[in-house]
Design an enzyme around this catalytic site. Structure first.
Site, mmCIF file in Angstrom:
data_model
loop_
_atom_site.group_PDB
_atom_site.id
_atom_site.type_symbol
_atom_site.label_atom_id
_atom_site.label_comp_id
_atom_site.label_asym_id
_atom_site.label_seq_id
_atom_site.Cartn_x
_atom_site.Cartn_y
_atom_site.Cartn_z
ATOM 1 N N TYR A 257 -15.436 -10.223 0.817
ATOM 2 C CA TYR A 257 -16.088 -8.936 0.535
ATOM 3 C C TYR A 257 -17.382 -9.117 -0.257
ATOM 4 O O TYR A 257 -18.365 -8.427 -0.024
ATOM 5 C CB TYR A 257 -15.134 -8.000 -0.217
ATOM 6 C CG TYR A 257 -14.059 -7.437 0.679
ATOM 7 C CD1 TYR A 257 -14.349 -6.427 1.590
ATOM 8 C CD2 TYR A 257 -12.757 -7.927 0.636
ATOM 9 C CE1 TYR A 257 -13.376 -5.915 2.438
ATOM 10 C CE2 TYR A 257 -11.770 -7.427 1.477
ATOM 11 C CZ TYR A 257 -12.087 -6.417 2.373
ATOM 12 O OH TYR A 257 -11.127 -5.927 3.212
ATOM 13 N N ARG B 185 0.826 -1.211 0.000
ATOM 14 C CA ARG B 185 0.000 0.000 0.000
ATOM 15 C C ARG B 185 0.861 1.262 0.000
ATOM 16 O O ARG B 185 0.490 2.273 0.605
ATOM 17 C CB ARG B 185 -0.950 0.004 1.216
ATOM 18 C CG ARG B 185 -1.845 -1.224 1.306
ATOM 19 C CD ARG B 185 -2.908 -1.275 0.240
ATOM 20 N NE ARG B 185 -3.894 -0.236 0.391
ATOM 21 C CZ ARG B 185 -5.006 -0.353 1.111
ATOM 22 N NH1 ARG B 185 -5.296 -1.469 1.724
ATOM 23 N NH2 ARG B 185 -5.866 0.629 1.184
ATOM 24 N N ARG C 166 -2.813 7.356 1.185
ATOM 25 C CA ARG C 166 -3.198 8.584 1.886
ATOM 26 C C ARG C 166 -2.134 9.181 2.803
ATOM 27 O O ARG C 166 -2.257 10.314 3.226
ATOM 28 C CB ARG C 166 -4.472 8.328 2.687
ATOM 29 C CG ARG C 166 -5.690 8.212 1.793
ATOM 30 C CD ARG C 166 -6.839 7.589 2.532
ATOM 31 N NE ARG C 166 -6.498 6.232 2.935
ATOM 32 C CZ ARG C 166 -7.273 5.440 3.640
ATOM 33 N NH1 ARG C 166 -8.428 5.878 4.063
ATOM 34 N NH2 ARG C 166 -6.895 4.217 3.950
ATOM 35 N N ARG D 216 -5.913 12.868 -5.255
ATOM 36 C CA ARG D 216 -7.159 12.239 -4.781
ATOM 37 C C ARG D 216 -8.243 13.268 -4.462
ATOM 38 O O ARG D 216 -9.437 12.970 -4.566
ATOM 39 C CB ARG D 216 -6.800 11.396 -3.562
ATOM 40 C CG ARG D 216 -7.900 10.729 -2.820
ATOM 41 C CD ARG D 216 -8.532 9.597 -3.565
ATOM 42 N NE ARG D 216 -9.515 8.991 -2.684
ATOM 43 C CZ ARG D 216 -10.699 9.526 -2.437
ATOM 44 N NH1 ARG D 216 -11.056 10.637 -3.023
ATOM 45 N NH2 ARG D 216 -11.535 8.922 -1.604
ATOM 46 N N ASP E 242 -7.259 -1.526 -6.944
ATOM 47 C CA ASP E 242 -7.719 -2.177 -5.718
ATOM 48 C C ASP E 242 -8.012 -3.632 -6.041
ATOM 49 O O ASP E 242 -8.302 -3.964 -7.200
ATOM 50 C CB ASP E 242 -8.974 -1.489 -5.169
ATOM 51 C CG ASP E 242 -9.240 -1.908 -3.729
ATOM 52 O OD1 ASP E 242 -8.624 -1.333 -2.823
ATOM 53 O OD2 ASP E 242 -10.038 -2.851 -3.518
HETATM 54 O O1 CP3 Z 1 -0.178 -0.959 -2.621
HETATM 55 C C1 CP3 Z 1 -0.461 -0.016 -3.351
HETATM 56 O O2 CP3 Z 1 0.102 1.100 -3.264
HETATM 57 C C2 CP3 Z 1 -1.425 -0.227 -4.507
HETATM 58 C C3 CP3 Z 1 -2.788 0.069 -4.214
HETATM 59 C C4 CP3 Z 1 -3.680 -0.835 -3.378
HETATM 60 C C5 CP3 Z 1 -4.893 -0.335 -2.835
HETATM 61 N N1 CP3 Z 1 -5.581 -1.377 -2.302
HETATM 62 C C6 CP3 Z 1 -5.329 1.075 -2.900
HETATM 63 C C7 CP3 Z 1 -6.364 1.565 -1.977
HETATM 64 C C8 CP3 Z 1 -3.620 -2.201 -3.074
HETATM 65 C C9 CP3 Z 1 -2.531 -3.198 -3.372
HETATM 66 C C10 CP3 Z 1 -4.836 -2.526 -2.395
HETATM 67 C C11 CP3 Z 1 -5.172 -3.888 -1.979
HETATM 68 C C12 CP3 Z 1 -6.338 -4.099 -1.091
HETATM 69 N N2 CP3 Z 1 -7.554 -3.464 -1.121
HETATM 70 C C13 CP3 Z 1 -6.414 -5.124 -0.133
HETATM 71 C C14 CP3 Z 1 -5.327 -6.131 0.183
HETATM 72 C C15 CP3 Z 1 -4.250 -5.535 0.991
HETATM 73 C C16 CP3 Z 1 -4.646 -5.216 2.418
HETATM 74 O O3 CP3 Z 1 -4.573 -4.045 2.763
HETATM 75 O O4 CP3 Z 1 -4.979 -6.159 3.129
HETATM 76 C C17 CP3 Z 1 -7.678 -5.041 0.473
HETATM 77 C C18 CP3 Z 1 -8.213 -5.926 1.602
HETATM 78 C C19 CP3 Z 1 -8.399 -3.999 -0.170
HETATM 79 C C20 CP3 Z 1 -9.797 -3.563 0.064
HETATM 80 C C21 CP3 Z 1 -9.859 -2.143 0.491
HETATM 81 N N3 CP3 Z 1 -9.665 -1.057 -0.355
HETATM 82 C C22 CP3 Z 1 -10.134 -1.634 1.787
HETATM 83 C C23 CP3 Z 1 -10.403 -2.493 2.998
HETATM 84 C C24 CP3 Z 1 -10.106 -0.242 1.683
HETATM 85 C C25 CP3 Z 1 -10.468 0.727 2.777
HETATM 86 C C26 CP3 Z 1 -9.419 0.843 3.815
HETATM 87 C C27 CP3 Z 1 -8.406 1.825 3.389
HETATM 88 O O5 CP3 Z 1 -7.214 1.513 3.423
HETATM 89 O O6 CP3 Z 1 -8.841 2.931 3.026
HETATM 90 C C28 CP3 Z 1 -9.779 0.104 0.357
HETATM 91 C C29 CP3 Z 1 -9.610 1.461 -0.215
HETATM 92 C C30 CP3 Z 1 -8.267 1.776 -0.783
HETATM 93 N N4 CP3 Z 1 -7.524 0.942 -1.583
HETATM 94 C C31 CP3 Z 1 -7.554 3.006 -0.661
HETATM 95 C C32 CP3 Z 1 -6.373 2.876 -1.387
HETATM 96 C C33 CP3 Z 1 -5.307 3.917 -1.596
HETATM 97 C C34 CP3 Z 1 -8.041 4.253 0.074
HETATM 98 C C35 CP3 Z 1 -9.057 4.913 -0.771
HETATM 99 C C36 CP3 Z 1 -9.017 6.422 -0.698
HETATM 100 O O7 CP3 Z 1 -8.076 7.035 -1.229
HETATM 101 O O8 CP3 Z 1 -9.963 6.955 -0.136
#
Ligand code: CP3
Length: 340
Positions: A147, A23, A27, A36, A72
């Site tokens: 999910y 990740r 943010r 964003r 994502d």
């Molecule tokens: O790693 C990276 O930089 C690439 C981007 C990436 C995102 N999500 C961007 C994201 C990757 C590899 C993921 C994977 C992801 N998404 C997983 C597996 C990894 C982990 O964290 O366990 C999971 C379970 C998700 C599902 C998901 N997406 C959740 C639970 C959330 C909300 C929680 C959070 O971190 O905000 C997201 C949203 C999300 N995915 C954001 C980002 C940058 C935040 C969205 C925003 O900018 O508002």
């Protein structure tokens, strides 16, 4: 081109331990927030120029040895026919609850249904040429099913576990469909230019080892075996799998992702020399002083004890409130302390 990341995935010796952060685009970076603030998260994922821009931000700022495509794990699920929103956590309007719901799911045509993912990868390969390799990724079938069935994040995962135990035919049909979709999705990423694939099984660790083996492993095995991975290493990360690593390694792949609940050296002894490992600093260490960050980086490197096939990473994603300069200092520590 900085090859240390790919070399380490294949277990080859390297000049310094490669490092990236799960990740790493997100943010905690003011540059990300600037992009964003002008669009929603899904719009960002679906606009290749912007997705490529935020992918490269942490590569330039942190000095990491790999880029991970910005998207994502749930983006390919939307074109299966499930309306998706982020608030900021993912929410599906109509979760999967019965066989009729599973039957309605379609397998997307990747070039048509997720063209933005393919295009993002192509742009990134051009822009990263001569810099670092590009990682593509997807969710493991079980984490995607969590999910899709819960409809959002969950504390007890009662819905997916109820389906697994009480409606095994529905569960099996759903997992088969997700596995097929994931195989085609990840192979499309490889064809577009992804140089490594990480499979995120964020929720695999909520099951007992016996249930993981029965209800998850066969699907992950089919997925990994179905990938065109002759030249593209596969990283398999199952969060919370410390107590069942002996089972999880049976899924295959080239690199085992480790969270911080295991001693990296002990995990390597158990996994054996044929697989590389990735990990496993506690993400909250990045709130600490430089002195503590350096001590903890050194501890993880010492646990690896110079063995080839180690990619340094956090044990899970970087947290949004971490000071970016601490992440940058961590990367610098890994490179300095692991120099040959
Ligand atoms: O790693 C990276 O930089 C690439 C981007 C990436 C995102 N999500 C961007 C994201 C990757 C590899 C993921 C994977 C992801 N998404 C997983 C597996 C990894 C982990 O964290 O366990 C999971 C379970 C998700 C599902 C998901 N997406 C959740 C639970 C959330 C909300 C929680 C959070 O971190 O905000 C997201 C949203 C999300 N995915 C954001 C980002 C940058 C935040 C969205 C925003 O900018 O508002």
């Amino acid at each position: 081109m900085n090859m240390r990341f790919l070399d380490a995935c294949w277990g080859k010796p390297v000049d310094r331990t490669p490092v990236w952060l799960m990740r790493q685009a997100g943010r905690y970076l003011p540059e990300y927030m600037a992009v964003r603030s002008k669009c929603t998260f899904l719009e960002l994922c679906k606009t290749p120029e912007l997705a490529a821009e935020v992918t490269i931000q942490p590569v330039d700022y942190l000095g990491v040895d790999a880029a991970i495509m910005f998207s994502d794990i749930l983006t390919p699920v939307e074109p299966m026919g499930m309306k998706l929103d982020f608030v900021p956590g993912p929410v599906f309007e109509s979760p999967i609850r019965c066989m009729a719901d599973v039957e309605k799911l379609r397998i997307p045509q990747m070039e048509q249904d997720v063209p933005y993912v393919i295009e993002t990868i192509k742009i990134l390969r051009r822009e990263l040429a001569g810099k670092v390799p590009l990682i593509g990724f997807g969710g493991a079938p079980f984490t995607l099913a969590c999910y899709m069935v819960e409809g959002k994040g969950s504390k007890d995962f009662a819905q997916i576990k109820r389906m697994m135990y009480a409606a095994p035919d529905v569960y099996g049909a759903l997992m088969e469909k997700i596995t097929t979709m994931s195989m085609e999705y990840l192979n499309a990423q490889i064809a577009a230019g992804a140089q490594c694939i990480q499979i995120f099984d964020t929720w695999g660790g909520i099951l007992s080892p016996a249930d993981y083996e029965r209800y998850v492993l066969p699907y992950t095995v089919r997925l990994i075996n179905g990938l065109n991975r002759m030249e593209t290493p596969v990283i398999h990360f199952v969060k919370g799998s410390g107590a069942m690593l002996d089972t999880v390694v049976k899924a295959g792949g080239d690199v085992m992702g480790l969270d911080w609940h295991v001693n990296l050296g002990a995990a390597r002894n158990l996994i054996g020399p044929k697989m590389a490992v990735q990990g496993n600093l506690d993400p909250t260490v990045l709130y600490a002083t430089n002195e503590i960050i350096e001590r903890e980086v050194k501890r993880v490197l010492d646990e690896n004890a110079g063995r080839p096939g180690h990619i340094f990473n956090l044990g899970h994603g970087i947290l949004p409130t971490v000071p970016p300069e601490n992440a940058k200092f961590m990367v610098e520590c890994v490179h300095r302390l692991s120099q040959n």
